[in-house]
Enzyme design. Structure first.
Site, short mmCIF file in Angstrom:
data_model
loop_
_atom_site.label_atom_id
_atom_site.label_comp_id
_atom_site.label_asym_id
_atom_site.label_seq_id
_atom_site.Cartn_x
_atom_site.Cartn_y
_atom_site.Cartn_z
N LYS A 56 -13.20 5.10 7.31
CA LYS A 56 -13.69 6.12 6.37
C LYS A 56 -15.21 6.11 6.32
O LYS A 56 -15.84 7.15 6.11
CB LYS A 56 -13.10 5.88 4.98
N HIS A 86 0.83 -1.20 0.00
CA HIS A 86 0.00 0.00 0.00
C HIS A 86 0.87 1.25 0.00
O HIS A 86 1.89 1.32 0.70
CB HIS A 86 -0.93 0.00 1.22
#
Length: 909
Positions: free
Chosen positions: A578, A151
């Site tokens: 999120k 990532h």
């Protein structure tokens, strides 16, 4: 410049070491800049640092610094960005060196802290009454797997990381009372490395490729992670090996080359490359160890008997030397070496290191055969009084071979459930089945999929041309099937299904894998690779136990899971954050884990949870061992997988001692967490936590998703647009081309808030949640005192609050063209931050953030001193860019500040 919310004791020994290291490295950086760039540029750096040291930079009030930056040419801005970024990196090195010294001193002192090594954990459990038989049973089930991912939160190039590693090594050589000539020699070497670092690009000019990511990760695996694993197995074999099999205890996993979710660059070729590259690393190590054993075991049958099995093995060797005819151990090792060379030729296309050339012997068909040959040697030595002739080296080699096979790290496959749906829809249509899969409801989909798994007939035809997406999916799965044939079943970890929400999401990849022979259909379907749903949103985490129950109620699930059924499930910290904010996300993961464990236990199946954590608090970050110990009781069960990603790989595993400490600590934590009894939770405690999670969820959603102006606020006050253009990862930042928060990946979302120093994903929603839920400070203290999960949540949130700087964040808010909405939204954020800080301190009874963790407080303060000026420089450059300056050098300068801030903060994603 000091954060007023932090309190630092500068007279602590660690603090003195940090300051001494920082001063030396800072002086050497200025010396290198003077030497390479001249006095004038060195004076510019000194002037900027002096201005930064005299002003309240942390609160955004720095008129001298801002005036200096506003007068800079673009070329000077690039130069200063490099200087501040380099200073930040060097400050981190100085802190890490002091930290390792502190750890070494702490290890030398007996204490009453929790066990931090597996050996100490075993001692603690034996002292608590565990028998050897009970420990052997525990070890037989243990499976601890850190999983490396690519990532994009590591901004530094591998070349820069290597440079930093060498500087760190040299700093570690410095001790008190060194001879003056040696001190001078080390200082000159440090100067040379820092000068070379100055002339090395901090970040990549072009976007990194998957091949680069594989190579970068394997560099750390080769130099620190693998040596650490070898050391640990060497210790464990001698000290706790009698308690049971060790090989399943610690393994490494990887997503590098296998994670296709939203990544067009990952395919069958990258899967092959990853496994081949990994294989080369481990086979070279095996070969080196076998050569060492060959050198040592020049044991003659004239002086000692050997087993018949060893003689039979030695007879297969192709060594023509008459001088070794009475040395069966050497002959056997020669054969083993040649067969390893043949394996390497087959899997990587080249012989192993130390090989004289191509060999004609048959390669090992699988790692078990290699282990079997080594076991023949061990058995012969033991039966004939020679066990101590090679120490623990031979047994360590066997244990590592059991853990690493010929693949080194198990490679996971990951894909989005939406892709599976589209692929199957095309396969059903092209096969003429009459099934319009995308139009089916959930029940109908499950019926069709279960039927496909009940027979061996494939959907795929070699005579049919498929669309690009379907062809790519099938080619990747075929590459995975070939990998299993070449490397053995252990080369693949799990097949992770992103965006899992239903039972059909679990069945779909099984039908696809059936097309390439990794799943066998019939009355009792079997599988070579297990599927693992990834529950990512708050809603999916809540629904996860129901999906697991539906899966385990299917008869086919039992045959697919095998004789010792263990179902793996991945929990997503990032997207759930999120989606619903920090508190709701962490609560959702914890309650989901408990409910999944209960469901699996009720259905008679083992559970292995895979925690998808990042480096930042908002993405589940924090020390891995502490995270394990904070898991709900009954959810670890000796088995855990955890992602290690981005910048945290270098931080946790960048050198062998650090890698060993973290891996050993993780294994110890898993053992201790597995033996913790499940407490009877007070319903009032559960009710309070549930109310807090729900109310914080509502408060977070009210800001992020319900406020119509928030989306524009985010894009205008953070450097998200500039981050998208920074070449820090091979994966696109967003799943689609839209600006919607829902479509943005969690990593750039967190990364952007870190750059602007909000750290919003790590704390927002807590204070408003407390208020909405009507909870008192006394109730929250009771929660923290009786609920490890909540105590851990508060501790990590306090770190995020300490790292955030609302004064600097306010300057970013000024970038927004919509002043009224920006100021309105920021006022809400600032009130929440102040309230959260007050609550964190009131609950703990602290006077300042992190005053109960002085080392961590100092780390945050040190990073702030290095990074704050970079934020001010970034603000100046963003203002120019958004005013219409499209100079390429300006873009470079902005990206340098992004890279410098990220490298300085170190847990930005």
């Amino acid at each position: 410049m000091r954060n007023p919310a932090l309190s630092i004791d500068v007279d602590r020994p660690t603090s003195r070491h940090v300051r001494q290291n920082a001063h030396l490295l800072s002086d050497l950086l200025i010396e290198a800049i003077t030497y390479l760039e001249g006095e004038e540029k060195a004076e510019l750096v000194a002037k900027a640092r002096k201005a930064a040291s005299r002003e309240d930079v942390v609160n955004g009030d720095a008129p001298l610094l801002d005036h200096l930056f506003s007068d800079l040419t673009t070329e000077q801005a690039v130069f200063l960005a490099r200087a501040f970024a380099s200073h930040s990196l060097l400050a981190n090195i100085g802190e890490d060196v002091a930290g390792r010294r502190r750890h070494a001193e702490a290890d030398a002192q007996p204490g009453d802290e929790r066990p931090r090594t597996l050996i100490d954990a075993v001692k603690a459990l034996k002292a608590a009454g565990k028998s050897d038989a009970e420990l052997a049973k525990i070890f037989a089930a243990m499976n601890v797997v850190p999983v490396l991912t690519a990532h994009p939160t590591e901004v530094r190039r591998r070349s820069m990381v290597d440079r930093e590693t060498e500087i760190s090594r040299l700093m570690a050589l410095r001790r008190h009372h060194l001879p003056p000539d040696l001190e001078a020699e080390i200082r000159e070497s440090l100067f040379r490395e820092i000068a070379l670092m100055w002339r090395t690009r901090l970040y990549r000019p072009e976007r990194i490729t998957v091949k680069d990511e594989i190579r970068n990760a394997l560099s750390i695996v080769r130099t620190s992670i693998l040596p650490a694993i070898i050391d640990l197995y060497g210790d464990w074999t001698g000290k706790i090996g009698q308690h049971g099999q060790l090989a399943p205890l610690l393994k490494m996993g990887s997503w590098l080359g296998g994670d296709r979710d939203g990544h067009p660059g990952v395919n069958g070729q990258t899967l092959k490359l990853a496994l081949s590259s990994q294989s080369r690393v481990i086979l070279d190590w095996y070969a080196g160890e076998v050569r060492k054993l060959w050198s040592n075991l020049a044991v003659s049958t004239a002086y000692t008997p050997v087993s018949d099995e060893l003689l039979a093995l030695a007879a297969q060797a192709k060594d023509p030397s008459v001088h070794r005819i009475d040395e069966p151990y050497r002959l056997a090792l020669e054969l083993i070496f040649d067969r390893l060379t043949a394996v390497s030729q087959k899997l990587t296309g080249a012989p192993v290191a130390f090989a004289s050339g191509v060999t004609s012997v048959e390669p090992y068909a699988h790692p078990d055969a290699f282990v079997a040959d080594l076991s023949v040697i061990i058995d012969s030595l033991e039966r004939n009084g020679g066990e101590r002739l090679v120490g623990s080296a031979l047994r360590t080699l066997v244990e590592v071979a059991k853990a690493c096979g010929f693949h080194l790290m198990s490679l996971d496959l990951r894909q989005n459930a939406d892709v599976h749906e589209r692929t199957l829809d095309e396969l059903f249509r092209r096969a003429g089945t009459g099934v319009e899969y995308l139009k089916l409801d959930e029940d109908a989909r499950c019926k069709v999929l279960i039927d496909e798994l009940s027979h061996q007939r494939p959907l795929v035809s070699p005579f049919t041309a498929y669309g690009e997406e379907t062809s790519k999916e099938l080619a990747t799965m075929e590459a995975a099937a070939q990998a299993v044939r070449d490397y053995g079943h252990g080369c693949l970890g799990a097949y992770i299904i992103s965006k899992s929400a239903t039972l059909s999401d679990m069945l779909e990849p099984l039908v696809l894998l059936k097309q390439v022979g990794l799943v066998w259909g019939g009355a009792a379907p079997r599988a070579s690779v297990k599927v693992a749903p990834l529950f990512e949103t708050i809603g999916d985490l809540e629904n996860g136990p129901a999906v697991l129950r539906q899966w385990l109620e299917l008869p086919l699930s039992r045959t697919i899971l095998g004789d010792r059924p263990v179902q793996e499930i991945m929990l997503g910290y990032s997207d759930s954050n999120k989606d619903g904010g920090y508190v709701a996300s962490r609560r959702g993961v914890a309650t989901g884990a408990s409910a999944l464990a209960h469901e699996a236990d009720r259905m008679g199946v083992g559970l292995q949870l895979f925690h998808g954590r990042g480096g930042s608090v908002g993405r589940g970050g924090g020390p891995a061992a502490e995270a394990v110990l904070a898991q709900p009781a009954g959810t670890v069960q000796g088995r855990i997988r955890m992602t290690e990603q981005g910048e945290m790989i270098a931080r946790r595993f960048g050198d062998q001692p650090t890698a060993r400490r973290n891996l050993d600590g993780l294994a110890a934590a898993v053992l201790m967490a597995s033996e913790r009894p499940i407490p009877k939770r007070d319903p009032k405690v559960e009710g309070a936590m549930t109310a807090l999670a729900q109310s914080s969820f509502e408060g977070y959603r009210a800001l992020v998703y319900d406020d119509a102006a928030f989306e524009d606020f985010f894009w205008s006050v953070t450097p998200i647009s500039e981050i998208v253009g920074l070449n820090i990862g091979s994966r696109p930042a967003s799943r689609t081309a839209s600006r919607k928060i829902e479509d943005l990946r969690a990593i750039p979302w967190v990364f952007s808030w870190s750059q602007a120093r909000f750290m919003l994903p790590g704390w927002y929603g807590f204070a408003s949640g407390v208020e909405r839920a009507g909870l008192s400070v006394e109730q929250l203290r009771d929660l923290a005192g009786n609920f490890d999960f909540f105590a851990s949540l508060l501790s990590n949130m306090e770190l995020a609050l300490a790292q955030s700087q609302m004064g600097i964040a306010a300057r970013y808010v000024a970038l927004s063209p919509d002043k009224a909405n920006a100021e309105r939204i920021f006022a809400t954020i600032r009130r929440e931050h102040e309230a959260a800080t007050g609550l964190a301190l009131a609950i703990r009874g602290g006077a300042a953030l992190l005053d109960n963790q002085p080392d961590l407080a100092e780390s945050v303060a040190l990073a702030s001193r290095s990074v704050d000026p970079l934020n001010h420089l970034q603000l100046e450059l963003l203002s120019r860019r958004r005013a219409g300056d499209i100079d390429e050098e300006l873009r470079l300068a902005i990206q340098l500040t992004v890279a410098g801030i990220a490298a300085g903060l170190r847990n930005t994603g």
